[in-house]
Scaffold this motif. Structure first.
Motif, short mmCIF file in Angstrom:
data_model
loop_
_atom_site.label_atom_id
_atom_site.label_comp_id
_atom_site.label_asym_id
_atom_site.label_seq_id
_atom_site.Cartn_x
_atom_site.Cartn_y
_atom_site.Cartn_z
N ARG A 1 0.83 -1.21 0.00
CA ARG A 1 0.00 0.00 0.00
C ARG A 1 0.87 1.26 0.00
N ALA A 2 1.90 1.24 0.82
CA ALA A 2 2.79 2.41 0.87
C ALA A 2 3.50 2.61 -0.46
N ALA A 3 3.88 1.52 -1.12
CA ALA A 3 4.55 1.62 -2.41
C ALA A 3 3.61 2.19 -3.47
N ARG A 4 2.37 1.71 -3.47
CA ARG A 4 1.39 2.20 -4.44
C ARG A 4 1.13 3.69 -4.25
N ASP A 5 0.95 4.10 -3.00
CA ASP A 5 0.70 5.51 -2.72
C ASP A 5 1.91 6.37 -3.04
N ALA A 6 3.10 5.87 -2.72
CA ALA A 6 4.32 6.64 -2.99
C ALA A 6 4.51 6.86 -4.48
N LEU A 7 4.26 5.82 -5.27
CA LEU A 7 4.42 5.97 -6.71
C LEU A 7 3.36 6.92 -7.29
N ALA A 8 2.15 6.81 -6.78
CA ALA A 8 1.08 7.68 -7.28
C ALA A 8 1.37 9.14 -6.99
N GLU A 9 2.01 9.42 -5.87
CA GLU A 9 2.25 10.79 -5.46
C GLU A 9 3.61 11.33 -5.91
N ALA A 10 4.47 10.48 -6.43
CA ALA A 10 5.80 10.92 -6.84
C ALA A 10 5.71 11.93 -7.98
N THR A 11 6.51 12.97 -7.90
CA THR A 11 6.56 13.98 -8.97
C THR A 11 7.50 13.51 -10.07
N ASN A 12 7.45 14.21 -11.19
CA ASN A 12 8.39 13.89 -12.26
C ASN A 12 9.83 14.07 -11.80
N GLN A 13 10.05 15.07 -10.96
CA GLN A 13 11.39 15.31 -10.45
C GLN A 13 11.85 14.17 -9.55
N ASP A 14 10.92 13.60 -8.77
CA ASP A 14 11.26 12.47 -7.92
C ASP A 14 11.78 11.29 -8.74
#
Length: 503
Positions: A143-156
């Motif tokens: 769940r944390a991985a899915r949320d992190a990827l969804a919220e990651a910016t292009n710069q990230d």
């Protein structure tokens, strides 16, 4: 060129090349030499790292690091779930020098830094150093991985900062301030691939600054000693007693060798299990200030204390003199490959320089870092630690009760913490001699061999000694990766192994 999948090096004698230099480099030279001579052909499967380490009587970390370096050079090939093999098309002589192989700068340490045995290979796992792999919080991490990827910016998703992603560094810093009373800004945190990776960076920085020796506890976790050796530092063993490392012997060895850096486990000494008392903590910090030195604090399992609150990190008492090492290897699983350092101000630039020289991605993958940040921020990490503490405390109590029942006279060592205890068999009474006045004399190495024959993973204390003693009656018994349902049978198997060794 097709490889023979049945081809194995099991019968090929592999041994480090004699002579000077770190053990890991000498083992690499031997493997490259055997390939050049044709003794190891393309596609040949090398022995598992544990098997080769046991055969040679060396740390498994040395073997995994040698394999990993040669994979990075293209000499060997490694695939998940398969053996490490000689590359189907080995590189030419111009790309690999069998006389001098330099350490990789662009790859992580070999799998499982710090692991001394392969988890899951024995039915009854009583070896130390591995957490409960049955209770890895898989769903929460996903769940944390899915949320992190969804919220990651292009710069990230672009270039990775050498010290780690700011959000992940901030999350780790916040967690350590709360749980370990660590002092320092978010910028003090450097994310690594684990404790061994962090140790390799600070050891390289120390060597570059002119340090030649490193004071280490004896006994202690061999992997980090090997890392220091690989960076050019000479480990200087300092004896450990029932209260951990004593300032007086440390001062004596420091004066003798000129060492100004020390690697310690203050919260829970490995493997003897002591917590460093306040007076010794203060005395060691006084020494570091007097010699303008550095203490490296290996905080490997400090989250797990069962009789009271965990001892705060030594780092919080003097952030200018203590560098803290930590990772998720003992709290989650080694496979996560995420660690951290909290670095004193004067060492941040040297450590960062080492990180930059290791390439564009010196730490864990950015998405893994962002996942960890979300995992911590959502409270999932804290919930997992609370559950693990309850589980380990219950298991430790059951283990001690079983040992008292099955091995009367055995002396249990170590505070109520972590995932292991020491078991001194010097006073044990078993078998026909259980009611005798004199205890059975048994050697720990013989018990380890008898245990292996009974599908029981055990470790002799000598594995962690800088210079192994001629004889030992002490086992280091882990319970982290031991299934609760198998605990009674494991203790009965240990008794059977002791009886067989004594007979």
């Amino acid at each position: 060129m097709a490889t023979d999948q049945t081809n194995s090096a099991a019968e090929v004698l592999l041994a480090p090349v004699p002579g000077p230099g770190p053990l890991r480099q000498r083992l690499e030279r031997a493997i490259v030499g055997d390939i050049a001579s044709g003794r190891l052909t393309p596609g040949t499967a090398l022995p598992p790292s544990r098997t080769l380490a046991d055969t040679l009587g060396i740390s498994r970390w040395v073997v995994t690091e040698a394999y990993g370096h040669l994979v990075g050079k293209g000499v060997l090939e490694a695939r998940t779930g398969s053996a490490t093999r000689v590359a189907a098309v080995p590189p030419g002589a111009s790309s690999v020098d069998p006389v001098e192989i330099r350490p990789r700068q662009d790859r992580p340490a070999a799998p499982g830094p710090g692991l001394e045995h392969a988890p899951g290979r024995a039915t009854h796992d009583l070896a130390p150093g591995v957490p409960d792999l049955r209770h890895v919080p898989r769903e929460a991490w996903v769940r944390a991985a899915r949320d992190a990827l969804a919220e990651a910016t292009n710069q990230d998703l672009g270039a990775q900062p050498p010290a780690g992603h700011p959000a992940a560094r901030a999350a780790v810093a916040t967690h350590l301030r709360r749980s370990r009373v660590v002092s320092g800004p978010d910028a003090a945190v450097v994310l690594t691939r684990g404790a061994a990776d962090g140790m390799s960076r600070i050891a390289a920085a120390l060597a570059a600054a002119g340090h030649t020796h490193l004071l280490v506890e004896d006994p202690s976790w061999a992997a980090l000693r090997d890392v220091a050796t690989g960076a050019g530092l000479v480990p200087v063993p300092v004896p450990v007693d029932d209260d951990g490392i004593a300032p007086e012997p440390l001062r004596a060895e420091a004066a003798r060798t000129g060492a100004r850096a020390a690697l310690l486990t203050p919260a829970h000494q490995f493997p003897l299990g002591a917590a460093l008392p306040d007076d010794r903590r203060a005395a060691l910090l006084d020494w570091a200030r007097e010699v303008d030195g550095l203490i490296i604090e290996d905080d490997y399992d400090a989250e797990f204390r069962y009789d009271r609150r965990p001892v705060p990190a030594l780092q919080g008492l003097d952030p200018d003199r203590v560098l803290l090492l930590g990772s998720t290897s003992k709290t989650l699983a080694p496979a996560f490959g995420i660690g951290w350092m909290v670095v004193p101000p004067r060492w941040r630039a040297p450590v960062l320089d080492v990180s930059v020289r290791r390439g564009p991605a010196p730490g864990p993958a950015t998405l893994d870092q962002l996942t960890l940040a979300r995992f911590v921020a959502d409270g999932a990490y804290a919930r997992h630690l609370r559950a693990a503490r309850t589980r380990y405390a219950r298991r430790r109590a059951a283990l001690l009760a079983g040992l008292e029942r099955e091995l009367p006279g055995a002396r249990i060592g170590g505070i109520a913490a972590g995932m292991h205890v020491t078991v001194d068999l010097a006073g044990v009474r078993v078998g026909a001699d259980a009611d005798a006045a004199d205890a059975v004399v048994v050697d720990a190495a013989a018990v380890v061999r008898e245990g292996a024959a009974r599908d029981l993973a055990l470790v002799d204390l000598r594995r962690y000694q800088a210079t192994p003693s001629a004889r030992s009656t002490v086992l280091v018994v882990g319970y982290g990766n031991l299934a609760d349902a198998r605990l009674p049978a494991a203790v009965r198997g240990l008794r059977a192994a002791v009886e067989a060794a004594a007979g």
